[in-house]
Design a protein around this motif. Structure first.
Motif: not given
Length: 235
Positions: A2-6, A29-36, A38-46, A69-72
């Motif tokens: 898996t990628a680590h673009p951040l 979560a999957r929809t947000a991750a695949a939405s663009s 240009h996303l380098s990261w996602l924060v799951i806010d708990c 490999s396309n995962a932020p």
């Protein structure tokens, strides 16, 4: 793998755009991750989001990692109830990292002792006290257990939130914590309240903005990253 673009953006000293996930569920979560692309990261806010830490965070991490490999880069903001310096946040950090998160965002870190405890919980010995045993970390990252153990301390990102008057007063000590606090997240709402100003509507009070700029300048001077809501992670 898996990628680590951040992390790549950090090493290249480039801005990194991302998004916060406040709604629960693997499909969100999957929809947000695949939405663009240009996303380098996602924060799951708990902390203030509706995804529960136990169960929900792990499932969301796996849903995002499934993009390969396309995962932020997937981070988790933990609830961190209690004072971090007493180790009360350690189990939360261990849980999300064992579930495969690439890093943690820890709220209400107000002094160096709290920052040291957070960093220690996120690092394997001798740099910290994190225990090893989950079979899911390395499989989520797409590497072997030996590779995970040898690279995690340099790959797991630790961001602490500066959102109290005490944190501003102790900023330099927090930024100087040995073991790599990678950057600071400025919580403008709680910071405003702590300093005696109204919350941003939509921009922070001018006096709070001055404090935000001071935090940014201190982070830059220390070689650390900074982030403030509705802006971006920057070197």
């Amino acid at each position: 793998m898996t990628a680590h673009p951040l992390l790549q953006a950090f090493k290249a000293s480039k801005p990194a755009f991302g998004a916060w996930i406040t709604l629960p569920g693997v499909f969100n979560a999957r929809t947000a991750a695949a939405s663009s692309p240009h996303l380098s990261w996602l924060v799951i806010d708990c902390e203030h989001g509706m995804t529960p830490l136990h169960g929900g965070a792990g499932e969301s991490i796996q849903a995002i990692a499934g993009l390969g490999s396309n995962a932020p880069t997937t981070m988790v903001r933990i609830p961190a109830t209690g004072a971090s310096a007493d180790g009360s946040a350690n189990w939360q950090i261990k849980y999300v990292l064992d579930a495969g998160a690439r890093g943690v965002v820890v709220p209400m870190v107000s002094n160096a002792a709290q920052a040291k405890s957070v960093v220690s919980a996120a690092r394997f010995p001798p740099a910290g006290i994190r225990g090893f045993g989950s079979p899911f970390t390395q499989t989520t990252w797409g590497i072997s257990a030996a590779e995970y153990l040898s690279t995690a301390n340099d790959s797991v990102i630790v961001l602490v939130q500066i959102e109290t008057r005490e944190a501003v007063q102790n900023l330099q000590e927090i930024l100087s914590v040995d073991g790599l606090v990678d950057g600071v997240f400025i919580g403008p709402f709680d910071l405003s309240l702590s300093l005696g100003f109204p919350v941003p509507s939509p921009e922070p009070h001018p006096e709070v903005e001055k404090v935000i700029q001071r935090i940014k300048d201190a982070a830059h001077a220390s070689g650390k990253k900074w982030y403030v809501s509705s802006r971006r992670l920057e070197n």
